[in-house]
Design a protein around this motif. Structure first.
Motif, PDB file in Angstrom:
ATOM      1  N   GLY A 134       0.794  -1.274  -0.114  1.00 27.95           N
ATOM      2  CA  GLY A 134      -0.016  -0.099  -0.057  1.00 27.95           C
ATOM      3  C   GLY A 134       0.760   1.270   0.036  1.00 27.95           C
ATOM      4  N   GLU A 135       0.116   2.567  -0.256  1.00 24.61           N
ATOM      5  CA  GLU A 135       0.753   3.849  -0.207  1.00 24.61           C
ATOM      6  C   GLU A 135       1.357   4.146   1.152  1.00 24.61           C
ATOM      7  OE1 GLU A 135       0.859   8.262  -2.080  1.00 24.61           O
ATOM      8  OE2 GLU A 135      -0.743   6.981  -2.374  1.00 24.61           O
ATOM      9  N   LEU A 136       2.617   4.676   1.494  1.00 20.38           N
ATOM     10  CA  LEU A 136       3.086   4.827   2.805  1.00 20.38           C
ATOM     11  C   LEU A 136       2.544   6.510   3.070  1.00 20.38           C
ATOM     12  CD1 LEU A 136       4.633   4.508   5.410  1.00 20.38           C
ATOM     13  CD2 LEU A 136       6.507   5.092   4.080  1.00 20.38           C
ATOM     14  N   TYR A 137       1.974   6.462   4.099  1.00 18.57           N
ATOM     15  CA  TYR A 137       1.384   8.009   4.355  1.00 18.57           C
ATOM     16  C   TYR A 137       2.348   8.449   5.790  1.00 18.57           C
ATOM     17  CZ  TYR A 137      -2.648   8.015   1.321  1.00 18.57           C
ATOM     18  OH  TYR A 137      -3.260   7.934   0.289  1.00 18.57           O
ATOM     19  N   VAL A 138       2.874   9.698   5.859  1.00 17.74           N
ATOM     20  CA  VAL A 138       3.734   9.970   7.159  1.00 17.74           C
ATOM     21  C   VAL A 138       3.030  11.322   7.740  1.00 17.74           C
ATOM     22  CG1 VAL A 138       5.694   8.657   6.566  1.00 17.74           C
ATOM     23  CG2 VAL A 138       5.495  11.059   6.003  1.00 17.74           C
ATOM     24  N   GLY A 139       3.245  11.381   9.024  1.00 16.34           N
ATOM     25  CA  GLY A 139       2.669  12.446   9.652  1.00 16.34           C
ATOM     26  C   GLY A 139       3.348  12.515  10.996  1.00 16.34           C
ATOM     27  N   GLY A 140       3.113  13.501  11.881  1.00 15.00           N
ATOM     28  CA  GLY A 140       3.838  13.774  13.070  1.00 15.00           C
ATOM     29  C   GLY A 140       4.438  15.218  13.161  1.00 15.00           C
ATOM     30  N   ALA A 141       5.208  15.301  14.350  1.00 17.14           N
ATOM     31  CA  ALA A 141       5.901  16.703  14.810  1.00 17.14           C
ATOM     32  C   ALA A 141       6.588  17.393  13.546  1.00 17.14           C
ATOM     33  CB  ALA A 141       6.717  16.425  15.947  1.00 17.14           C
ATOM     34  N   GLY A 173       3.861   8.510  -2.021  1.00 13.98           N
ATOM     35  CA  GLY A 173       4.036   8.001  -3.503  1.00 13.98           C
ATOM     36  C   GLY A 173       4.938   6.830  -3.304  1.00 13.98           C
ATOM     37  N   ASP A 174       5.132   6.366  -2.091  1.00 14.22           N
ATOM     38  CA  ASP A 174       6.103   5.189  -2.119  1.00 14.22           C
ATOM     39  C   ASP A 174       5.184   3.967  -1.464  1.00 14.22           C
ATOM     40  OD1 ASP A 174       8.520   6.216  -2.575  1.00 14.22           O
ATOM     41  OD2 ASP A 174       8.556   6.987  -0.546  1.00 14.22           O
ATOM     42  N   LEU A 175       5.258   2.650  -2.488  1.00  9.98           N
ATOM     43  CA  LEU A 175       4.882   1.695  -2.143  1.00  9.98           C
ATOM     44  C   LEU A 175       5.539   0.540  -1.181  1.00  9.98           C
ATOM     45  CD1 LEU A 175       2.472  -0.005  -3.387  1.00  9.98           C
ATOM     46  CD2 LEU A 175       4.043  -1.212  -4.710  1.00  9.98           C
ATOM     47  N   THR A 176       4.934   0.493  -0.046  1.00 11.94           N
ATOM     48  CA  THR A 176       5.512  -0.432   1.289  1.00 11.94           C
ATOM     49  C   THR A 176       4.621  -1.473   1.644  1.00 11.94           C
ATOM     50  OG1 THR A 176       4.574   1.396   2.580  1.00 11.94           O
ATOM     51  CG2 THR A 176       6.884   1.877   1.878  1.00 11.94           C
ATOM     52  N   PRO A 180       5.763  -8.551   9.638  1.00  9.47           N
ATOM     53  CA  PRO A 180       4.761  -8.700  11.009  1.00  9.47           C
ATOM     54  C   PRO A 180       5.542  -8.301  12.587  1.00  9.47           C
ATOM     55  CG  PRO A 180       5.298 -10.825   9.785  1.00  9.47           C
ATOM     56  CD  PRO A 180       6.054  -9.731   8.956  1.00  9.47           C
ATOM     57  N   LEU A 181       6.711  -8.150  12.333  1.00  6.49           N
ATOM     58  CA  LEU A 181       7.153  -7.451  13.769  1.00  6.49           C
ATOM     59  C   LEU A 181       7.297  -6.107  13.837  1.00  6.49           C
ATOM     60  CD1 LEU A 181      10.211  -9.952  14.346  1.00  6.49           C
ATOM     61  CD2 LEU A 181       7.717  -9.903  15.369  1.00  6.49           C
ATOM     62  N   GLY A 182       6.834  -5.216  12.777  1.00  5.83           N
ATOM     63  CA  GLY A 182       6.809  -3.751  12.805  1.00  5.83           C
ATOM     64  C   GLY A 182       7.737  -3.175  11.791  1.00  5.83           C
ATOM     65  N   ASP A 183       8.558  -3.574  11.161  1.00  7.12           N
ATOM     66  CA  ASP A 183       9.483  -2.978  10.245  1.00  7.12           C
ATOM     67  C   ASP A 183       8.584  -2.647   8.972  1.00  7.12           C
ATOM     68  OD1 ASP A 183      11.472  -3.076  12.038  1.00  7.12           O
ATOM     69  OD2 ASP A 183      12.746  -4.330  10.860  1.00  7.12           O
ATOM     70  N   ILE A 184       9.187  -1.983   8.120  1.00  2.00           N
ATOM     71  CA  ILE A 184       8.487  -1.528   6.850  1.00  2.00           C
ATOM     72  C   ILE A 184       9.536  -1.707   5.615  1.00  2.00           C
ATOM     73  CG2 ILE A 184       7.416   0.383   5.319  1.00  2.00           C
ATOM     74  CD1 ILE A 184       7.045   1.763   8.007  1.00  2.00           C
ATOM     75  N   GLU A 185       8.994  -2.547   4.685  1.00  2.00           N
ATOM     76  CA  GLU A 185       9.575  -2.835   3.574  1.00  2.00           C
ATOM     77  C   GLU A 185       9.430  -1.814   2.302  1.00  2.00           C
ATOM     78  OE1 GLU A 185      10.547  -6.565   0.451  1.00  2.00           O
ATOM     79  OE2 GLU A 185       8.887  -6.537   1.893  1.00  2.00           O
ATOM     80  N   TYR A 186      10.424  -0.985   2.110  1.00  2.00           N
ATOM     81  CA  TYR A 186      10.171  -0.388   0.734  1.00  2.00           C
ATOM     82  C   TYR A 186       9.905  -1.219  -0.699  1.00  2.00           C
ATOM     83  CZ  TYR A 186      11.040   3.134  -2.900  1.00  2.00           C
ATOM     84  OH  TYR A 186      10.851   4.122  -3.949  1.00  2.00           O
ATOM     85  N   LEU A 187       9.113  -0.783  -1.446  1.00  2.00           N
ATOM     86  CA  LEU A 187       8.781  -1.787  -2.639  1.00  2.00           C
ATOM     87  C   LEU A 187       9.227  -1.021  -3.882  1.00  2.00           C
ATOM     88  CD1 LEU A 187       5.713  -3.781  -1.421  1.00  2.00           C
ATOM     89  CD2 LEU A 187       7.848  -4.786  -1.500  1.00  2.00           C
ATOM     90  N   GLY A 188       9.109   0.318  -3.761  1.00  2.00           N
ATOM     91  CA  GLY A 188       9.117   1.163  -5.258  1.00  2.00           C
ATOM     92  C   GLY A 188       8.111   2.215  -5.201  1.00  2.00           C
ATOM     93  N   ARG A 189       7.866   2.901  -6.160  1.00  2.00           N
ATOM     94  CA  ARG A 189       7.001   3.944  -6.338  1.00  2.00           C
ATOM     95  C   ARG A 189       5.792   3.383  -6.884  1.00  2.00           C
ATOM     96  NH1 ARG A 189       7.581   8.648  -3.859  1.00  2.00           N
ATOM     97  NH2 ARG A 189       6.391   9.693  -5.499  1.00  2.00           N
TER      98      ARG A 189
END
Length: 207
Positions: A134-141, A173-176, A180-189
């Motif tokens: 799915g597409e990665l969305y980021v937010g925060g401080a 716009g990044d596909l990730t 299972p343990l909480g890390d994120i894998e980057y797959l491309g655009r």
């Protein structure tokens, strides 16, 4: 660097002209912590003194582009330093996630830093299950306010957070996908954007 009493050393363009110039600069300045793109690391490793140079390092962080498995292994073989793979667009103030890849067989982009929220969503902005792309969305401080004088692009990229009313998220716009343990894998655009030496290039704009 400032909060730990370290010295920040800035390289001039001439210091990066060739692998030999780059390694000479690092050795002369006695650098022992470094943040650079994987492409710049490839340049460093092209010099026959790279191993001796990296032996004195404590921390090596790479970001701005994909850290390949082969490059990670080459760096691991040449230094005892802690190795980190960092991910994050400028819109979240550069770094959003980090992976300690010092002894890892391959490098994913890790987990969100403190005060950063990451969501992997489908086209309808619903959370995807573990292992589903799915597409990665980021937010925060560290989230930026938007782009100067580009209201349409702001509306496209900076969207309301459907899980925290009143907050916004940046569509990377990044596909990730989640491990299972909480890390994120980057797959491309999910679009035609490419990275060249850490710089974004929009192929549509070139067309």
């Amino acid at each position: 660097a400032l909060t730990h009493g370290a010295v920040a050393v800035l390289a001039a363009e001439g210091d990066l002209r060739t692998p030999r110039h780059f390694v000479t600069f690092l050795m002369e300045q006695r650098v022992n912590m470094m943040l650079l793109t994987p492409g710049r690391m490839e340049q460093l490793l092209a010099d026959d003194r790279a191993g001796a140079c990296l032996q004195g390092f404590r921390e090596v962080a790479m970001g701005g582009d994909v850290l390949t498995e082969s490059l990670l292994h080459r760096v691991q073989q040449r230094t005892k330093a802690n190795i980190y793979n960092m991910y994050g667009p400028t819109e979240i103030t550069v770094v959003a996630t980090c992976k300690d890849a010092t002894r890892a067989p391959f490098a994913n982009i890790g987990r969100p830093l403190a005060n950063v929220r990451c969501y992997i969503l489908d086209p309808h902005r619903n959370p995807v299950p573990i292992g589903v792309p799915g597409e990665l969305y980021v937010g925060g401080a560290g989230l930026a306010r938007g782009y100067i004088n580009k209201p349409e692009l702001c509306r496209e990229r900076f969207v309301e957070n459907p899980f925290c009313p009143g907050e916004r998220l940046y569509r990377t716009g990044d596909l990730t996908r989640w491990y299972p343990l909480g890390d994120i894998e980057y797959l491309g655009r999910i679009d035609a954007q490419v990275k060249i030496r850490g710089f974004r290039v929009e192929l549509g704009e070139i067309e």
